[in-house]
Every structure is written in C-alpha cells, then in structure tokens.
Design an enzyme around this catalytic site. Structure first.
Site, mmCIF file in Angstrom:
data_model
loop_
_atom_site.group_PDB
_atom_site.id
_atom_site.type_symbol
_atom_site.label_atom_id
_atom_site.label_comp_id
_atom_site.label_asym_id
_atom_site.label_seq_id
_atom_site.Cartn_x
_atom_site.Cartn_y
_atom_site.Cartn_z
ATOM 1 N N CYS A 193 -9.554 -12.846 18.330
ATOM 2 C CA CYS A 193 -10.091 -11.599 18.879
ATOM 3 C C CYS A 193 -11.442 -11.335 18.239
ATOM 4 C CB CYS A 193 -9.176 -10.426 18.546
ATOM 5 S SG CYS A 193 -7.497 -10.632 19.121
ATOM 6 N N ARG A 226 -9.699 -8.584 10.331
ATOM 7 C CA ARG A 226 -9.737 -9.599 9.267
ATOM 8 C C ARG A 226 -10.691 -10.714 9.660
ATOM 9 N NH1 ARG A 226 -3.716 -8.913 9.525
ATOM 10 N NH2 ARG A 226 -3.433 -6.956 8.403
ATOM 11 N N ARG A 269 7.119 0.074 1.974
ATOM 12 C CA ARG A 269 6.967 -1.038 2.913
ATOM 13 C C ARG A 269 5.780 -1.910 2.544
ATOM 14 N NH1 ARG A 269 5.421 3.825 4.487
ATOM 15 N NH2 ARG A 269 3.836 4.227 6.072
ATOM 16 N N ASP A 300 -7.760 3.845 9.865
ATOM 17 C CA ASP A 300 -7.289 3.216 8.637
ATOM 18 C C ASP A 300 -8.364 3.478 7.585
ATOM 19 O OD1 ASP A 300 -5.457 1.816 7.134
ATOM 20 O OD2 ASP A 300 -5.241 0.219 8.619
ATOM 21 N N LYS A 306 -3.307 4.629 6.835
ATOM 22 C CA LYS A 306 -3.608 5.197 8.151
ATOM 23 C C LYS A 306 -3.596 6.715 8.122
ATOM 24 C CE LYS A 306 -1.543 1.182 10.274
ATOM 25 N NZ LYS A 306 -1.017 0.568 9.028
ATOM 26 N N CYS A 311 -11.481 -8.600 15.513
ATOM 27 C CA CYS A 311 -10.493 -8.743 14.436
ATOM 28 C C CYS A 311 -10.931 -8.007 13.179
ATOM 29 C CB CYS A 311 -10.276 -10.216 14.110
ATOM 30 S SG CYS A 311 -9.029 -10.473 12.825
ATOM 31 N N CYS A 354 -4.128 -17.877 14.591
ATOM 32 C CA CYS A 354 -3.939 -17.049 15.769
ATOM 33 C C CYS A 354 -4.132 -17.911 17.003
ATOM 34 C CB CYS A 354 -4.942 -15.904 15.797
ATOM 35 S SG CYS A 354 -4.436 -14.517 14.770
ATOM 36 N N ARG A 398 0.821 -1.209 0.000
ATOM 37 C CA ARG A 398 0.000 0.000 0.000
ATOM 38 C C ARG A 398 0.851 1.254 0.000
ATOM 39 N NH1 ARG A 398 -4.453 -0.748 3.732
ATOM 40 N NH2 ARG A 398 -5.181 -1.582 1.752
ATOM 41 N N TYR A 399 1.880 1.266 0.819
ATOM 42 C CA TYR A 399 2.729 2.449 0.936
ATOM 43 C C TYR A 399 3.955 2.265 0.042
ATOM 44 C CZ TYR A 399 0.012 3.250 5.208
ATOM 45 O OH TYR A 399 -0.984 3.456 6.108
ATOM 46 N N ASP A 431 -12.185 -0.583 12.831
ATOM 47 C CA ASP A 431 -12.485 -0.630 11.386
ATOM 48 C C ASP A 431 -13.953 -0.939 11.089
ATOM 49 O OD1 ASP A 431 -9.941 -0.046 10.396
ATOM 50 O OD2 ASP A 431 -9.289 -2.126 10.664
#
Ligand SMILES: *Cc1c(COP(=O)(O)O)cnc(C)c1O
Length: 444
Positions: free
Chosen positions: A141, A146, A128, A342, A349, A144, A137, A124-125, A305
């Site tokens: 969570c 995702r 990086r 985000d 972000k 999450c 995981c 995206r950037y 999100d």
C-alpha cells in the site's frame, strides 16, 4: 464459462502473464504472488497504460526508495480509462509525491520501535500487544504507515524469531489480547499459522487473538478452505481487514468475507482516510454500507499517520469530523467506524468526533442531535454518587472481582477517581513547577 476468469479484464491480464492461464491459476494465491507486478515495465505491459519518459524517471526514483508490488487481482480492479483518479491505482501504484518529506514527518511516527520490549512486539496498552509476525505483504500500500520497512527484508520470520515474541506474551500475564499484524499474517504458510496460533492460544492468560490483514482486499484467494479449517480451531479469533473504497468490494472479496463470516469469525474493517481516494462522506458511507452487507463491521477510520512520504494522502482532521457528522445519526450505529488519530510519539489511538454536548448547568445539560435539534436533559436531583474508595468488598454494587485484577488508575481516569489524591496532571518538564521548591512540587 467454467474455465473463464471472472471478467475480460482479468482474463486479458492473465493471458499476458501466461498464455495458458486458467481460472484455477488465477484463483491460486501462490500463482498471484509469483506474478506480483514489481516493475514499471510489467505494469505498463499488463495495463496498456503508458507513461512519458519524464514520468518514468520520477517513478523509477520513487520505486527505488519505496518498492512496488501489486497482485494481478488487485491490478485488475484499476479503471484504465480514468486511472489518474482511480482509488485502486492511487493506493497501489505510487507517485513522485512520495519523495517529498515534510519536517513534521517522522520515521517511526507511532514510536512502535521504542515501545518494543522484544523484537516483533509493540506493547503500548496495558492489556494487549501488537505482534508483527510477518514482513511480507501481498500488495504494498502506498499509504503504509510502516512505509519505512516496506520491502526491507522481505522474508518470513523463522520460528525461532517468533518464539521470542511468544515467550514475552507468556511471561506477561496482563496480556489478554494478542493482535497479529505485520506485514500480513496471512502471508505465512498454513503450517506456520497453525503453529503460531496453537502456541499463542495455549498461553492461559490470552483470552482472544486478533488478526489484522489486507488479504480479503488484495488477495482474496488466500482465504482457502484449508486456511479456514485451521483458523476455526482457535476461536475466539477476531479478524480485521482494510477496505478503503467501495470499488474494492468485488465478487472475489465478497466470497472471501463470506467464508470467514460463515466460519464464525467476527469481522471488522479499519480504513484510512486518504486524500483523493475516500475523503468524501458519500464514499465512506457507501463503503460502510457495503461492508455491513457483507457482515463486516466498520471498526476504525484512521487519520493518516505522519509517516514519511504520505503528505499527499493527508487530509485535515476537519475532513474526518465532517465525515463522522454525516454518519452519526444518519445511518445505523453499527455501520459507522470510530474516527481515530494514532498519537504521534506513541500515545495510542485517540477518538475524535463532532461535539454533541453544547452546554450544561448544575442540573441540566444541553445537547444537539444530528439534525441540529437542540435538546435538554434534566439531571437527576436525587442521585447519590457511590463514593469509591477502591474497596470493592464493602461496595453495595455487585461486582464479582474474583476474576478482576487490582490496578492503578491512569491519566484522566485517575483525576476522576475518588480514592486517588491527584488533582492535576503536569508535563514532566513544566517550567513553572520547576521554579517552585521541591517540597511544593511534591504536592502536585
Ligand atoms: C491499534 C493498536 C492496538 C489495538 O488497539 P485497539 O484499540 O484495542 O484495537 C494495540 N497495540 C498497538 C500498538 C496498536 O497500535
């Protein structure tokens, strides 16, 4: 005492899982994973929390869509006597609210899938990439981002699959920072982590590797001496973890953090602002203070999100601003995170904070501080701006550009640049400009 698990609560859970359990089982991360709590029945049995038949129907529906998985360790942090308000319970256990889908919610709100040049990579950037190296995981969570993928194909990718991502990084010289994420990268075996870090660190243009992990929070025993000795070979390695509430900072997690910090890894923390979990200036401040005491620097505080099933966790942005207002100036600069949202659709972000610049004239700016004191700053009247034509060889400022790269300025940066003629940025489908002639539009 030696063979005792840290406290009675943990001992009781361990005994119920297996009567012969001792401290070395409890502290064995593979034992913790093997006994992860994945059903409502197991949860009820191990906690003595009993749900009504109606609640059970709702919960089963929820877990059919978004599966449950909690490590015995993380389960042991739940305060049974007040579980409905317990921040660990809320992050780990889930509720029927997850089945509520709002129109504004998006399956992949950050467009991670569309910004993915090859499987596993989100680029995206400019400099990086995010590299999803694991689907697994230790704990699922409930918040999450995702969530769409949780429990999907709970498998560790094969080396062959990871090689595609590694090849992309090797073929893309502008990537200087590789962020390993997942799932949780520390769910890979020691051998796999060693192999992966060795492959990535051999790429000449990769300057730093980062690992994003919730392991110190939900399965601190995974931070073994062997893992540390592997990681140590690949400095500079930055590690970011994900504590959301002061209750998560326990004896066990402190030990894991100390091992990582002692080994020399810079540690950061990314929290998510969650309604009824940590949406309170006092909670976040206490969390930040506990983090820095354990050598972890608060890095980001995320606005929750727009992923499906998270509506009950979302707060207005004003809550985040209020929290930042309570931190900036009131506590150490390194004890406060940057509050970010985000951008839905994949813009990356965006930092948010209260306004401190109140007004300005041609020679003065008016500012306010954290106490509400209003102050002025006199602008210099002899400042001669270095007009920049992009020719660094002729510039009187010293910049060693041998290592620098030429690049084209983007977005607002381009509007501020002296050597670029752009005077405004206009959305592609702007009606007003489409009404103009082609010729005129070119001048924008
Ligand atoms: C968050 C994120 C990064 C890293 O961003 P930093 O601000 O450098 O921490 C990189 N790629 C993607 C897709 C991200 O979401």
């Amino acid at each position: 005492m030696k063979n005792m698990i840290y406290n009675k609560k943990q001992q009781k859970i361990a005994n119920r899982i297996d009567g012969d359990t001792n401290i070395s089982n409890w502290k064995d991360w593979k034992w913790q994973m093997k006994h992860a709590i994945k059903t409502l029945e197991a949860f009820e049995y191990l906690t003595d929390i009993k749900f009504s038949e109606n609640e059970r129907i709702d919960l089963r529906k929820t877990f059919d869509k978004f599966p449950l998985s909690i490590t015995p360790y993380y389960l042991s942090l739940i305060d049974k006597s007040n579980y409905k308000n317990d921040p660990v319970f809320k992050q780990a256990f889930g509720s029927i609210h997850e089945l509520t889908t709002l129109k504004s919610e998006i399956n992949d709100p950050l467009s991670e899938d569309s910004d993915s040049p090859v499987e596993g990579i989100t680029h995206r950037y400019p400099d990086r990439v995010l590299f999803h190296v694991s689907n697994v995981c230790a704990m699922y969570c409930r918040h999450c981002t995702r969530k769409r993928k949780v429990g999907d194909t709970d498998h560790i990718p094969l080396k062959e699959q990871l090689k595609t991502g590694i090849q992309y990084i090797a073929d893309t010289p502008q990537v200087r920072d590789v962020l390993l994420s997942g799932g949780d990268p520390f769910m890979l075996s020691d051998e796999m982590i060693d192999w992966l870090l060795s492959e990535i660190s051999q790429i000449p243009h990769v300057e730093v590797i980062r690992i994003g992990t919730r392991i110190p929070v939900v399965l601190p025993y995974r931070i073994t001496d062997n893992l540390i000795s592997i990681l140590k070979k690949y400095q500079p390695l930055w590690i970011n973890t994900h504590f959301n509430h002061p209750h998560e900072i326990t004896l066990s997690s402190k030990e894991a953090l100390a091992k990582l910090a002692d080994a020399g890894f810079p540690l950061g923390n990314q929290s998510v602002l969650l309604a009824d979990v940590n949406d309170c200036p006092k909670i976040i401040k206490s969390l930040c203070h506990k983090l820095v005491k354990n050598r972890v620097r608060p890095y980001y505080l995320y606005q929750c999100d727009l992923s499906e099933g998270l509506s009950h966790f979302r707060t207005p942005i004003g809550k985040g601003i209020e929290i930042m207002e309570s931190l900036i100036g009131h506590t150490s600069g390194f004890a406060r995170p940057t509050y970010v949202i985000d951008a839905p659709g994949g813009g990356g972000k965006i930092p948010l904070m209260p306004n401190y610049l109140i007004s300005w004239s041609s020679h003065k700016v008016v500012l306010r501080n954290y106490e509400g004191v209003i102050t002025t700053y006199q602008e210099p009247d002899n400042y001669v701006s270095n007009l920049c034509d992009g020719n660094c060889d002729k510039c009187k400022l010293e910049l060693d550009i041998r290592e620098g790269e030429e690049y084209e300025s983007v977005g607002i940066e381009r509007l501020l640049s002296d050597d670029n003629e752009t005077i405004c940025l206009v959305p592609e489908d702007n009606d007003r400009l489409q009404r103009r002639t082609d010729n005129e539009t070119e001048n924008v």
